[in-house]
Enzyme design. Structure first.
Site, mmCIF file in Angstrom:
data_model
loop_
_atom_site.group_PDB
_atom_site.id
_atom_site.type_symbol
_atom_site.label_atom_id
_atom_site.label_comp_id
_atom_site.label_asym_id
_atom_site.label_seq_id
_atom_site.Cartn_x
_atom_site.Cartn_y
_atom_site.Cartn_z
ATOM 1 C CB SER A 132 4.126 11.618 -15.972
ATOM 2 O OG SER A 132 3.956 12.276 -15.727
ATOM 3 C CG ASP A 191 -1.867 1.053 1.219
ATOM 4 O OD1 ASP A 191 -0.978 1.665 0.630
ATOM 5 O OD2 ASP A 191 -2.951 0.734 1.780
ATOM 6 C CE LYS A 198 13.385 8.262 3.724
ATOM 7 N NZ LYS A 198 12.164 8.870 4.294
ATOM 8 C CE LYS A 208 -0.149 10.155 -13.072
ATOM 9 N NZ LYS A 208 0.625 9.740 -12.238
ATOM 10 C CG ASN A 253 1.318 1.379 -12.705
ATOM 11 O OD1 ASN A 253 0.531 1.734 -14.118
ATOM 12 N ND2 ASN A 253 0.567 0.541 -11.786
ATOM 13 C CE1 TYR A 299 -4.009 10.802 -13.143
ATOM 14 C CE2 TYR A 299 -4.667 12.252 -15.094
ATOM 15 C CZ TYR A 299 -3.344 11.193 -14.557
ATOM 16 O OH TYR A 299 -3.256 10.508 -15.462
#
Length: 273
Positions: free
Chosen positions: A133, A55, A115, A151, A82, A147
């Site tokens: 993206s 998650d 990270k 992005k 993704n 949204y």
């Protein structure tokens, strides 16, 4: 053992297709899903595909998934960030919780997964991180404040991060898909925030929704994106951006040629505004 790729958001759409595509190419795949991994019979049946719960909004879940992937296959060569979704609507109508969730998933999730994979790649002295993206990170549609904001953030943070990763031998790349035949639109409609009591917006919203149907009438299949991800993962280039889909090629190219006023005039015309 071959190369290993870790992909977030593999329950449906682009992530699922990319999992199957890399599997066909002989890669080890760590396919992460948010929940119900034991029910995913299709992916669990694939050899050298490890389905793991991840998650992106929970850092402990990210840590566990990355550790499991490295323990299982020994190395993560490529990370594909993704996991994401689209929330559209009027800002005035959007609850604070929904605003935060859009950025928690699309932006903070991408940052946090990266990270926790970077230290492994740093020690290996190589690796590739591919952030999904969108052409929506280069252009905007009405009602897309959340949204497109998320992005655009992915575009900026990816470009900036590429500088420090290059010093470590790690490549960072972005895929910019156009309209893809996934459940994205259904998700958008479930997350469409519009308060019917705000009558001043009524005609505007109806025109935008009608225009969206026209713009989204031509879609590419998810395999187009999977192929572009594979290209980015294997071409050895330092190329930062990869456009996926003929509509994205056309729209992004057109946007580069226009100033703000010209672009917004065309968008308003297409939306009937």
């Amino acid at each position: 053992m071959g190369k290993t790729i870790l992909i977030t958001g593999c329950s449906t759409g682009i992530g699922r297709m990319t999992t199957k595509y890399f599997h066909q190419k002989g890669w080890n795949v760590v396919a992460t899903v948010r929940s119900n991994l034991e029910k995913d019979e299709e992916l669990n049946a694939l050899e050298n595909v490890l389905v793991v719960t991840l998650d992106v909004t929970k850092e402990e879940s990210i840590k566990e998934a990355v550790t499991t992937a490295i323990d299982w296959f020994g190395k993560i060569d490529v990370l594909v960030n993704n996991a994401g979704y689209g929330a559209y609507g009027l800002l005035e109508s959007t609850p604070e919780k929904a605003i935060k969730m859009q950025f928690d998933v699309n932006v903070l999730g991408t940052l946090l997964v990266s990270k926790h994979v970077i230290p492994h790649m740093r020690k290996e002295g190589e690796g590739t991180i591919i952030n999904i993206s969108s052409m929506g990170g280069k252009i905007t549609f009405p009602l897309g404040t959340l949204y497109h904001g998320s992005k655009f953030a992915v575009e900026g943070m990816s470009e900036a991060l590429s500088f420090e990763l290059e010093a470590l031998g790690i490549k960072l790349k972005m895929i910019e898909p156009g309209m893809i035949n996934t459940n994205f639109e259904k998700t958008v409609m479930r997350n469409l925030y519009f308060d019917l009591s705000l009558q001043e917006y009524g005609e505007f919203v109806q025109r935008v929704l009608s225009g969206m149907k026209y713009i989204g009438s031509s879609r590419s299949e998810p395999i187009i994106v999977a192929e572009k991800i594979f290209e980015a993962a294997t071409d050895g280039k330092k190329q930062l951006r990869y456009i996926a889909g003929p509509d994205a090629e056309e729209i992004i190219t057109t946007r580069k040629q226009l100033d703000d006023d010209a672009y917004m005039a065309i968008m308003k015309q297409q939306m009937g505004l």
